[in-house]
Write a protein that holds these residues in place. Structure first.
Motif, PDB file in Angstrom:
ATOM      1  N   UNK A  13      24.791 -39.200  -0.777  1.00  0.00           N
ATOM      2  CA  UNK A  13      25.963 -39.720  -1.481  1.00  0.00           C
ATOM      3  C   UNK A  13      25.946 -41.247  -1.502  1.00  0.00           C
ATOM      4  N   UNK A  14      25.619 -41.870  -0.374  1.00  0.00           N
ATOM      5  CA  UNK A  14      25.589 -43.331  -0.316  1.00  0.00           C
ATOM      6  C   UNK A  14      24.490 -43.893  -1.220  1.00  0.00           C
ATOM      7  N   UNK A  15      23.378 -43.176  -1.317  1.00  0.00           N
ATOM      8  CA  UNK A  15      22.310 -43.607  -2.227  1.00  0.00           C
ATOM      9  C   UNK A  15      22.797 -43.580  -3.669  1.00  0.00           C
ATOM     10  N   UNK A  16      23.522 -42.514  -4.027  1.00  0.00           N
ATOM     11  CA  UNK A  16      24.053 -42.421  -5.387  1.00  0.00           C
ATOM     12  C   UNK A  16      25.078 -43.520  -5.655  1.00  0.00           C
ATOM     13  N   UNK A  20      24.518 -46.114  -8.749  1.00  0.00           N
ATOM     14  CA  UNK A  20      25.541 -46.275  -9.778  1.00  0.00           C
ATOM     15  C   UNK A  20      26.296 -47.593  -9.647  1.00  0.00           C
ATOM     16  N   UNK A  21      25.977 -48.366  -8.603  1.00  0.00           N
ATOM     17  CA  UNK A  21      26.635 -49.650  -8.357  1.00  0.00           C
ATOM     18  C   UNK A  21      28.159 -49.483  -8.345  1.00  0.00           C
ATOM     19  N   UNK A  22      28.613 -48.487  -7.614  1.00  0.00           N
ATOM     20  CA  UNK A  22      30.049 -48.231  -7.525  1.00  0.00           C
ATOM     21  C   UNK A  22      30.709 -49.297  -6.657  1.00  0.00           C
ATOM     22  N   UNK A  51      34.512 -36.218  -1.073  1.00  0.00           N
ATOM     23  CA  UNK A  51      33.404 -37.125  -0.774  1.00  0.00           C
ATOM     24  C   UNK A  51      33.938 -38.493  -0.367  1.00  0.00           C
ATOM     25  N   UNK A  52      34.916 -38.971  -1.117  1.00  0.00           N
ATOM     26  CA  UNK A  52      35.419 -40.322  -0.885  1.00  0.00           C
ATOM     27  C   UNK A  52      36.399 -40.374   0.287  1.00  0.00           C
ATOM     28  N   UNK A 164      29.838 -38.090 -14.388  1.00  0.00           N
ATOM     29  CA  UNK A 164      29.303 -38.364 -13.061  1.00  0.00           C
ATOM     30  C   UNK A 164      28.360 -39.561 -13.032  1.00  0.00           C
ATOM     31  N   UNK A 165      27.828 -39.937 -14.193  1.00  0.00           N
ATOM     32  CA  UNK A 165      26.889 -41.048 -14.227  1.00  0.00           C
ATOM     33  C   UNK A 165      27.511 -42.388 -14.559  1.00  0.00           C
ATOM     34  N   UNK A 166      28.835 -42.465 -14.506  1.00  0.00           N
ATOM     35  CA  UNK A 166      29.523 -43.719 -14.825  1.00  0.00           C
ATOM     36  C   UNK A 166      29.114 -44.820 -13.844  1.00  0.00           C
ATOM     37  N   UNK A 167      28.693 -45.943 -14.369  1.00  0.00           N
ATOM     38  CA  UNK A 167      28.237 -47.049 -13.526  1.00  0.00           C
ATOM     39  C   UNK A 167      29.339 -48.092 -13.317  1.00  0.00           C
TER      40      UNK A 167
END
Length: 241
Positions: A13-16, A20-22, A51-52, A164-167
């Motif tokens: 999750x942290x990698x994602x 995604x530069x969240x 998750x959050x 899900x792919x929103x950056x």
């Protein structure tokens, strides 16, 4: 208990989040105890909230055991992961079994995550909440910690396509000061106070959010802040259907 599944899932999750530069903002993590039982009670605006919410407990190095509807555990992909992370299935027709399992976990020093609204809020406000979190915390002598998440609804919420792919997406996680309910207190009064605190945290998160919706994206903003999300009354009607 052995933690074979949970740590790799957190790492993924942290990698994602990085890919995604969240832009994730966590405030109030100091309210999560470094050891011992606790109940985290959060609002619910997205299928990804767990998750959050779990991320909010990471500064304390705690793994949160979430109570989630049984149907998630029946899924061929999600089910093994949920069981491997020792989350707790909730069968709404027989909820006491889940309550007893969560209470046993609390008494063994675990952190339990609860979404006391029971379902996603289509209005993006805090709905009426169930008293189970207050009752569990009182029975286990555990702090009851209010939380709010905001921004997750833009990734995946009820009635909207997934994104899900929103950056570069901002996500806000606010953790409030704990309540310390006792067996002598009325659980309904504690629940009312919990809801007040959750709503205040959510309002703070919404008003301090660093982005406003584009004209064609006002669906993710609550109606009382000028968005086109359903009002609480409209959302209740949709849920009834």
């Amino acid at each position: 208990m052995a933690e074979i599944v949970y740590p790799p899932v957190i790492a993924l999750a942290k990698t994602m989040f990085r890919v995604l530069d969240m832009r994730i903002r966590v405030e109030g993590a100091e309210h999560v105890p470094n050891e011992g039982a606790a109940v985290l009670a959060s609002n619910h605006v997205s299928y990804l909230d767990f998750i959050f919410c779990g991320l909010g407990a990471q500064p304390a190095n705690r793994l949160v055991r979430f109570m989630a509807k049984k149907e998630v555990f029946d899924n061929a992909v999600a089910g093994p992961l949920m069981r491997g992370m020792h989350h707790i299935p909730v069968d709404r027709r027989a909820g006491e079994a889940a309550y007893d399992q969560a209470l046993a976990a609390l008494r063994s020093g675990e952190v339990i995550g609860v979404f006391p609204e029971a379902t996603i809020s289509r209005s993006f406000t805090v709905k009426e909440i169930k008293s189970g979190a207050a009752r569990m915390a009182a029975a286990a002598g555990a702090p009851l910690i209010p939380m709010a998440v905001w921004g997750t609804q833009r990734m995946w919420t009820k009635g909207r396509p997934r994104a899900l792919g929103t950056r570069h997406l901002p996500i806000t996680i606010l953790i409030g000061e704990p309540l310390h309910p006792t067996a002598e207190q009325d659980p309904n009064e504690v629940t009312a106070e919990l809801r007040t605190r959750m709503a205040a945290l959510l309002d703070e998160a919404q008003r301090g959010y660093p982005e406003t919706p584009a004209p064609d994206q006002t669906w993710w903003q609550p109606a009382h802040l000028g968005g086109s999300a359903p009002t609480p009354e409209e959302a209740a009607a949709l849920d009834d259907r």
